[in-house]
Design a protein around this motif. Structure first.
Motif, PDB file in Angstrom:
ATOM      1  N   ALA A 280      -1.568   8.727  -4.999  1.00 50.01           N
ATOM      2  CA  ALA A 280      -1.993   7.382  -5.423  1.00 50.01           C
ATOM      3  C   ALA A 280      -2.343   7.439  -7.599  1.00 50.01           C
ATOM      4  CB  ALA A 280      -2.648   6.669  -4.611  1.00 50.01           C
TER       5      ALA A 280
ATOM      6  N   LYS B 182       0.671  -1.393   0.106  1.00 46.57           N
ATOM      7  CA  LYS B 182      -0.148  -0.063   0.002  1.00 46.57           C
ATOM      8  C   LYS B 182       1.217   1.075  -0.745  1.00 46.57           C
ATOM      9  CE  LYS B 182      -3.186  -1.527   3.134  1.00 46.57           C
ATOM     10  NZ  LYS B 182      -4.594  -1.814   3.841  1.00 46.57           N
TER      11      LYS B 182
ATOM     12  N   ALA C 182       1.960   1.725  -3.292  1.00 40.51           N
ATOM     13  CA  ALA C 182       1.082   2.332  -4.509  1.00 40.51           C
ATOM     14  C   ALA C 182       0.598   3.999  -3.777  1.00 40.51           C
ATOM     15  CB  ALA C 182      -0.087   2.268  -4.204  1.00 40.51           C
ATOM     16  N   GLY C 183       0.792   3.776  -2.605  1.00 39.00           N
ATOM     17  CA  GLY C 183       0.947   5.790  -2.453  1.00 39.00           C
ATOM     18  C   GLY C 183      -0.609   5.702  -1.059  1.00 39.00           C
ATOM     19  N   HIS C 184      -0.636   4.575   0.099  1.00 34.06           N
ATOM     20  CA  HIS C 184      -1.788   5.621   0.795  1.00 34.06           C
ATOM     21  C   HIS C 184      -0.996   6.097   1.399  1.00 34.06           C
ATOM     22  CE1 HIS C 184      -5.410   4.070   3.129  1.00 34.06           C
ATOM     23  NE2 HIS C 184      -5.843   3.157   2.115  1.00 34.06           N
ATOM     24  N   PRO C 185      -2.547   6.950   1.696  1.00 33.81           N
ATOM     25  CA  PRO C 185      -2.246   8.017   2.721  1.00 33.81           C
ATOM     26  C   PRO C 185      -2.156   8.035   4.495  1.00 33.81           C
ATOM     27  CG  PRO C 185      -4.741   8.400   1.734  1.00 33.81           C
ATOM     28  CD  PRO C 185      -3.893   7.129   0.881  1.00 33.81           C
TER      29      PRO C 185
ATOM     30  N   PHE D 135       0.380  -1.362 -10.232  1.00 28.31           N
ATOM     31  CA  PHE D 135      -0.560  -1.136 -10.205  1.00 28.31           C
ATOM     32  C   PHE D 135      -0.807  -2.418  -8.495  1.00 28.31           C
ATOM     33  CE2 PHE D 135      -3.868  -4.346  -9.968  1.00 28.31           C
ATOM     34  CZ  PHE D 135      -5.179  -3.703 -10.475  1.00 28.31           C
ATOM     35  N   LEU D 136      -1.975  -2.195  -7.966  1.00 26.29           N
ATOM     36  CA  LEU D 136      -1.907  -2.886  -7.231  1.00 26.29           C
ATOM     37  C   LEU D 136      -3.278  -2.991  -7.075  1.00 26.29           C
ATOM     38  CD1 LEU D 136      -1.223  -3.518  -3.832  1.00 26.29           C
ATOM     39  CD2 LEU D 136      -2.054  -1.429  -2.793  1.00 26.29           C
ATOM     40  N   GLY D 137      -2.469  -4.791  -6.384  1.00 22.15           N
ATOM     41  CA  GLY D 137      -4.159  -5.829  -6.634  1.00 22.15           C
ATOM     42  C   GLY D 137      -4.714  -5.992  -5.261  1.00 22.15           C
ATOM     43  N   PHE D 138      -5.653  -5.880  -4.570  1.00 21.25           N
ATOM     44  CA  PHE D 138      -5.719  -5.918  -2.924  1.00 21.25           C
ATOM     45  C   PHE D 138      -6.611  -6.833  -2.499  1.00 21.25           C
ATOM     46  CE2 PHE D 138      -6.587  -1.133  -4.780  1.00 21.25           C
ATOM     47  CZ  PHE D 138      -6.023  -0.411  -2.881  1.00 21.25           C
TER      48      PHE D 138
END
Ligand code: ATP
Ligand code: MG
Lengths: 250, 493
Positions: free
Chosen positions: A76, A49, A52-55, A85-88
């Motif tokens: 993000a 995360k 991917a740039g989670h704040p 790309f991030l697959g969660f």
């Protein structure tokens, strides 16, 4: 293409800070597939995360370079448009927003960023139909709201569909294999292998060897307590499968 | 969005989800028009009412209507049950009549002050012959006075009457006398009584039996004078088997003071007739940072389904006003008549909205549906208040209500106050409610797919409002979506 250097990160503010990552180093070159394994709570999802740039997470030390550029200051969505790309592990449900429209919006944001013409709904539908067919997905998923009421496995397959549509340079897939039945696992692995190529980087976060049987990694890392405690070739995953993590964590 | 706001938005990112801030500077309708105005000075007493009536050369029944309302009003108190707060209004500090100075009667648009025409042009509502919206007839109301009604001739060919209410009072006094105040009695509530005493203009529509109105009808309200109140009055009567779709839009300039907008809208449908009334309300809502200024939107809207199998449908998109107090309602008198209420109410900054509907079932086998979507951001407060009353003779009646609220950010609040009264056992009332919140994880999901935050919010909110937008006429739906997006643009908190 991806350089993570001495990454330290925490969550929370002031007196309730939890240090999660404690000096992560990771280098992914084009064409490589890396697998990251590690006990529950070791920081795998957090790492993905943060890339991917989670704040919500604060990076206190270190840097993340993508194609030579420090991306820590980027939002993000900007990182995504650059090809990450991030697959969660746990894809969220978004009631009211149509899955296909969402995909088209994402696709066109990407096209716009690359200076290409946006696809109109009809052209996009063709692209989408082809990708859905390859993943053996029913057309009804186009009409439904994003992930709303999807089964666990359907959500994961929807993540792979998004990846296929966006065709990212770097895909980080966080436990995309968890919760898939045997057949679905094969289909999802097929999707990942189709992305694989000399210009692409892939990071698979997984607990299970069975995914790695289908998608053979070039490198395997074990993350524990916010650090990478061991790196090796694909055999490391087999050892972990047999012996667990105890011998590594000591 | 221009570069400056974009930067501003980006620099604020990283906070908790999305305080919806729509910068006061971005209210694009916030200009005033320099026209010479005529007014009676501030304050209200019997003489002012007589003067308004005399100025407009009104028949005696209307002066009596006004005076009766005024006397009622004097005995009434402002309602205080709504979930809103504001300092007491000084009713003697308001201009009750403000009109652009013009010749006593207009024969054509060339006699309308060009500045006013320009204003409507800037608002995207061209009134002159060449540029008219081709399929919408417009009545434009500027402060208290109707300045232009378009497409009159074409409508007349179908027997449709669409004119200012002042004109109707002179041309069609029998219709006015029969229906004015027949749905909202002069003493109905404090604001309706005030409106009945002092209204200066508004629109009148009559659709003759068996006629489907050949185009959409539309009123556009504009408050221009700082100290004026706007008290317009709309009356729409649909005779047997007729149909009309009516659109209403509103804007006002930015002032630091509050302006009062106390309108009354009355709708009447006879047997098998249908009225579809849609509103997009974007009055100036005050400074989003301080809450200063903005319109007090205290409006009484009510429809009466008099005839059997008749139908009244209210659709509203409320995105403006400092305070909204508004309950478009239906009285279902005719057997098998149908009432509908579809609402999107969005509040941000320091806005307060208390809105909803009343469905009063009197006839047998009457049906009503309510879909309400409230969106609250920043420090705003958003309440749904609805009454469903099934009378004891209204057997076999049904109601379905769905009231959903969405919170954006952590400082806003949403409330639902449903009141249900059923007077017979052969009827069915269903109520569903939900409250949701745009979560940081949802926004991150969009962003991780390359979709910027503001667009993510706007997609989620539009998705939330879809059931209501689907009820709007096509162009209006597009307009409403744009308006919400624009209001949410700076929402990145
Ligand atoms: N938002 C949060 N608030 C508090 N603690 C958090 C938060 N996010 C992560 N953590 C903590 O950080 C640690 C690492 O979590 P993370 O989700 O990265 O683990 P993981 O390696 O992905 O585990 P799993 O294999 O179970 O998916 C955990 O102890 C977790 O509880
Ligand atoms: Mg995890």
């Amino acid at each position: 293409m991806l350089e993570v250097r001495n990454l330290n990160a925490h969550i929370g503010e002031a007196d309730s800070v939890t240090q999660i990552l404690k000096g992560i180093n990771l280098s992914v070159q084009p064409g490589e597939v890396h697998a990251i394994m590690g006990p529950n709570g070791s920081g795998k999802s957090t790492l993905s995360k943060i890339i991917a740039g989670h704040p919500d997470y604060s990076v206190t030390q270190g840097e993340i370079l993508f194609n030579g550029e420090n991306i820590l200051e980027l939002e993000a969505d900007e990182r995504s448009r650059k090809g990450i790309f991030l697959g969660f592990q746990y894809p969220v449900e978004i009631p009211g927003v149509n899955n296909a429209e969402f995909l088209r919006m994402a696709y066109n944001q990407r096209r716009k960023a690359e200076g290409l013409e946006e696809a109109d709904p009809l052209d996009f539908e063709e692209i989408l139909d082809a990708k859905m067919k390859a993943l053996d997905m029913d057309g009804r998923f186009k009409e439904r709201a994003i992930n709303e009421g999807f089964s666990g496995g359907e959500k994961k397959r929807n993540e792979i569909l998004q990846m296929a549509v966006l065709d990212p340079a770097l895909a980080i897939l966080d436990e995309t294999d968890s919760g898939l039945d045997v057949d679905a696992l094969k289909i999802v692995a097929g999707g990942i292998n189709r992305l694989r190529g000399p210009s692409k980087g892939i990071v698979l976060i997984t607990h299970y060897q069975r995914l790695l049987d289908y998608v053979q990694p070039d490198f395997v890392h074990v993350l524990s307590g916010g650090r990478i405690v061991k790196s090796g070739g694909k055999d490391l995953a087999l050892e972990v499968e047999k012996l667990g993590y105890d011998w590594l964590v000591k | 969005m221009d570069d400056a706001t974009l930067k501003n938005a980006a620099s604020q990112a990283g906070d908790t989800p999305a305080g919806v801030v729509k910068g006061g500077d971005d209210y694009k309708y916030g200009f005033t028009t320099p026209v010479e105005m005529e007014s009676f000075g501030k304050g209200l007493n019997e003489d002012v009412i007589r003067a308004i009536s005399a100025k407009k050369n009104e028949p005696l029944f209307l002066l009596e209507f006004r005076l009766k309302a005024y006397k009622k009003w004097l005995t009434m108190k402002e309602p205080n049950w709504a979930h809103v707060q504001y300092p007491a209004i000084d009713y003697q500090d308001i201009l009750y009549f403000a009109a652009p100075k013009q010749k006593p009667s207009l024969t054509g648009l060339d006699e309308v002050d060009p500045e006013i025409l320009k204003t409507f042009e800037r608002l995207g509502i061209p009134l002159d012959e060449q540029k008219r919206l081709s399929n919408v007839a417009v009545d434009a109301v500027f402060d208290s006075v109707s300045v232009a009604t378009t497409h009159k001739k074409k409508l007349m060919e179908h027997g449709v009457i669409f004119c200012s209410i002042s004109e109707a009072i002179h041309e069609y006094p029998e219709l006015i006398e029969e229906y004015l105040g027949s749905v909202v009695p002069v003493g109905d509530n404090f604001y309706a009584a005030l409106n009945s005493a002092v209204f200066t203009d508004g629109s009148f529509v009559y659709i003759p039996p068996g006629t489907k109105c050949p185009m959409e009808l539309s009123t556009y309200f504009r408050i221009n004078t700082e100290e004026s109140g706007q008290f317009e009055r709309t009356l729409i009567v649909c005779a047997e088997g007729s149909y009309v779709s009516y659109l209403e839009g509103c804007t006002a300039p930015k002032f630091d003071t509050n302006q009062l907008h106390a309108a009354v809208v009355e709708l009447v449908t006879l047997d098998n007739a249908e009225i579809k009334y849609s509103t997009v309300q974007n009055w100036y809502s005050g400074d989003p940072k301080t809450g200063k200024g903005g319109i007090y939107n205290f409006v009484t809207k009510r429809g009466k389904c008099l005839g059997k199998k008749s139908k009244i449908s209210w659709t509203q998109v409320e995105t403006g006003s400092a305070i909204t107090w508004k309950y478009p309602s239906c009285i279902l008198v005719g057997d098998e008549s149908v009432g509908e209420f579809y609402s999107v109410a969005m509040t941000n900054g320091f806005m307060q909205a208390d809105t909803g509907t009343k469905m009063i079932h009197l006839g047998k086998n009457t049906k009503s549906s309510i879909i309400s979507k409230g969106i609250a951001g920043d420090n705003s407060s958003n309440a749904y208040r609805g009454l469903v009353r099934i009378g004891k003779n209204a057997t076999g009646s049904r109601n379905f209500s769905q009231c959903d609220s969405m919170l954006v950010g952590n400082r806003s609040s949403a409330h639902t106050f449903p009141y249900i009264e059923t007077g017979n056992s052969g009827s069915q009332v269903e109520h569903e409610a939900s409250t949701s919140k745009i979560s940081e994880d949802q926004l991150f999901y969009f962003q991780s797919r390359g979709i910027p935050r503001e667009e993510a919010i706007s997609m989620i909110v539009n998705g939330f409002c879809k059931d209501v937008f689907n009820q709007l006429p096509m162009e209006f739906a597009v307009e409403a979506q744009k308006l919400l997006a624009m209001k949410l643009e700076n929402s990145v908190g």
